[in-house]
Design a protein around this motif. Structure first.
Motif, mmCIF file in Angstrom:
data_model
loop_
_atom_site.group_PDB
_atom_site.id
_atom_site.type_symbol
_atom_site.label_atom_id
_atom_site.label_comp_id
_atom_site.label_asym_id
_atom_site.label_seq_id
_atom_site.Cartn_x
_atom_site.Cartn_y
_atom_site.Cartn_z
ATOM 1 N N UNK A 31 4.836 -0.102 4.404
ATOM 2 C CA UNK A 31 4.751 -0.522 5.517
ATOM 3 C C UNK A 31 3.444 -1.608 5.422
ATOM 4 N N UNK A 32 2.916 -0.113 6.078
ATOM 5 C CA UNK A 32 0.951 -0.394 6.525
ATOM 6 C C UNK A 32 0.350 -0.981 5.711
ATOM 7 N N UNK A 33 0.803 -0.380 4.175
ATOM 8 C CA UNK A 33 0.067 -0.232 3.090
ATOM 9 C C UNK A 33 0.799 -2.114 2.489
ATOM 10 N N UNK A 34 1.173 -2.487 2.771
ATOM 11 C CA UNK A 34 1.916 -3.693 1.754
ATOM 12 C C UNK A 34 1.235 -5.240 2.304
ATOM 13 N N UNK A 35 0.828 -5.564 1.731
ATOM 14 C CA UNK A 35 0.286 -7.444 2.490
ATOM 15 C C UNK A 35 1.758 -8.285 3.116
ATOM 16 N N UNK A 36 1.003 -8.844 4.246
ATOM 17 C CA UNK A 36 2.481 -9.799 4.545
ATOM 18 C C UNK A 36 3.098 -10.955 3.438
ATOM 19 N N UNK A 37 4.633 -10.153 3.892
ATOM 20 C CA UNK A 37 5.109 -11.250 2.635
ATOM 21 C C UNK A 37 5.544 -10.435 1.825
ATOM 22 N N UNK A 38 5.689 -9.147 1.433
ATOM 23 C CA UNK A 38 5.567 -8.188 0.697
ATOM 24 C C UNK A 38 6.867 -7.499 0.898
ATOM 25 N N UNK A 39 8.138 -6.919 -0.433
ATOM 26 C CA UNK A 39 9.411 -6.645 0.141
ATOM 27 C C UNK A 39 9.081 -5.303 -0.316
ATOM 28 N N UNK A 40 9.518 -3.923 0.877
ATOM 29 C CA UNK A 40 9.914 -2.757 0.349
ATOM 30 C C UNK A 40 10.845 -2.449 0.024
ATOM 31 N N UNK A 41 11.331 -1.513 -0.450
ATOM 32 C CA UNK A 41 12.673 -0.468 -0.626
ATOM 33 C C UNK A 41 12.155 0.570 0.585
ATOM 34 N N UNK A 42 13.044 0.558 1.373
ATOM 35 C CA UNK A 42 13.592 2.357 1.555
ATOM 36 C C UNK A 42 14.692 3.236 1.199
ATOM 37 N N UNK A 43 14.562 4.125 0.528
ATOM 38 C CA UNK A 43 15.423 4.997 0.027
ATOM 39 C C UNK A 43 16.087 6.158 0.853
ATOM 40 N N UNK A 44 17.036 5.711 1.944
ATOM 41 C CA UNK A 44 17.703 6.572 2.414
ATOM 42 C C UNK A 44 19.006 7.696 2.259
ATOM 43 N N UNK A 45 19.204 8.373 3.682
ATOM 44 C CA UNK A 45 20.215 9.294 3.346
ATOM 45 C C UNK A 45 21.315 8.415 4.610
ATOM 46 N N UNK A 46 22.628 8.837 4.348
ATOM 47 C CA UNK A 46 23.340 8.408 5.197
ATOM 48 C C UNK A 46 23.757 9.275 6.646
ATOM 49 N N UNK A 47 23.939 8.640 7.813
ATOM 50 C CA UNK A 47 23.235 9.380 9.007
ATOM 51 C C UNK A 47 22.674 8.799 9.736
#
Lengths: 84, 273
Positions: A31-47
């Motif tokens: 997130x730190x490396x993005x500019x305000x308003x940009x969109x990040x997708x985080x791929x994560x496990x269940x649980x």
């Protein structure tokens, strides 16, 4: 991942290979490396990751756009970065 | 500068903090701190700053490790007896965190060498045990506009203040001049409880971390006192900087550094608590 196409994803981070707290640390760094308003997708496990990472992201003021459950049991969290 | 996976994990507890985060950790890694005195105060300060990943840490001390030091100078071990404290401290810091660059000064700081050494650092910790050194560090810090943390400990008591020269009151604004000889006992005569040094030295490390990262508010314009016997912290608000201070007023009387006379009981300026 089909539903991701609703959003223009600027960056993706995969945290399925790490455990708490590095899951959120990696998300924060991405997130730190993005500019305000940009969109990040985080791929994560269940649980534990899906229970904690979305809440931590929200606590830092970012906007959660969607949490998508994948057929393989993983999740994709779509986040819009808030201003500093 | 991107973090390696190892750094992400090592510094994860900092990165998780909103007040430090990725940016703050990078500031720590690009920052530098000089620790004057590798004794009771300097030991915990050096341990925590190395662990925190401060990019470059200077450690100045001309003494060697003595058996009576080990009760509180926790960066040294029994195996280090007789070894130079600055070397021993630098080795321990490197062992904790190989990322840290250490710079060893095996000398006591004096009016001739101090300015050339402090100029290379962002922040300075006064971890010394005697008044000549404390006044020297204050005056050199003020003249070079170098922010520093002052601390002093004795028996069960400690005190702490942070000085941003020409912005906040300096040590000399509060304690105008050297106390008379023998007015205050040294810790060699008076004793010191080891964990007290740990408390105050750790607070100095915290001030350095806050200064480098910009987190929170520094202990400027205030003097913190700690009494371990009653477990009481007090913060005393200080009068504003300036008027009448011999070194940090706009028209200072003191414009050159002085090596003050040693107190009667033969200790050397720059030696650590």
């Amino acid at each position: 991942m089909a539903e991701q196409s609703e959003y223009k994803i600027d960056e993706t981070v995969d945290i399925t290979g790490v455990v708490c707290p590095v899951t959120f640390v990696k998300t924060k760094v991405a997130l730190e490396e993005l500019d305000e308003g940009q969109i990040l997708a985080v791929h994560m496990n269940d649980g534990e990751p899906v229970q904690n990472v979305p809440r931590s992201v929200k606590d830092e003021g970012h906007k959660i756009l969607k949490l998508i459950g994948n057929e393989d049991g993983t999740w994709d969290l779509i986040v819009r970065k808030a201003g500093a | 500068m991107a973090f390696t996976d190892e750094q992400l994990e090592r510094y994860s507890r900092h990165i998780l903090l909103k007040e430090i985060g990725v940016r703050g950790q990078k500031k720590l890694m690009n920052g530098s701190v000089l620790i004057i005195g590798a004794g009771g105060l300097g030991s915990p300060a050096a341990l925590y700053l190395a662990a925190a990943g401060v990019g470059r840490i200077g450690i100045a001390d001309a003494d060697v490790v003595d058996l009576s030091n080990l009760q509180r100078q926790v960066i040294h071990t029994t195996a280090d007896l007789g070894r130079p404290k600055a070397v021993s401290a630098a080795e321990t810091m490197k062992a904790i965190n190989p990322d840290v660059e250490t710079v060893v000064y095996r000398e006591f700081l004096n009016s001739k060498n101090i300015s050339g050494i402090i100029k290379d650092y962002d922040f300075v910790l006064d971890c010394t045990d005697n008044f000549p050194a404390k006044f020297l560090i204050n005056d050199a810090g003020v003249m070079a506009d170098k922010p520093f943390s002052h601390a002093g400990i004795l028996r069960f008591r400690g005190q702490l203040m942070t000085v941003i020269p020409h912005e906040s009151p300096c040590y000399r604004c509060v304690f105008h001049e050297m106390p008379p000889k023998d007015a205050i006992p040294s810790c060699r005569e008076a004793g010191i409880v080891g964990a007290m040094a740990g408390v105050i030295g750790s607070l100095q490390a915290l001030e350095a971390v806050k200064y480098l990262t910009g987190a929170g508010e520094l202990l400027t314009g205030k003097l913190l006192t700690f009494d371990a016997l009653t477990m009481t912290f007090h913060t005393v608000q200080l009068p504003p900087r300036g008027d009448g201070c011999a070194v940090c007023s706009d028209h200072p009387e003191i414009t050159e550094l002085t090596d003050y006379e040693q107190p009667a009981c033969e200790f050397k300026p720059g030696s650590a608590v």
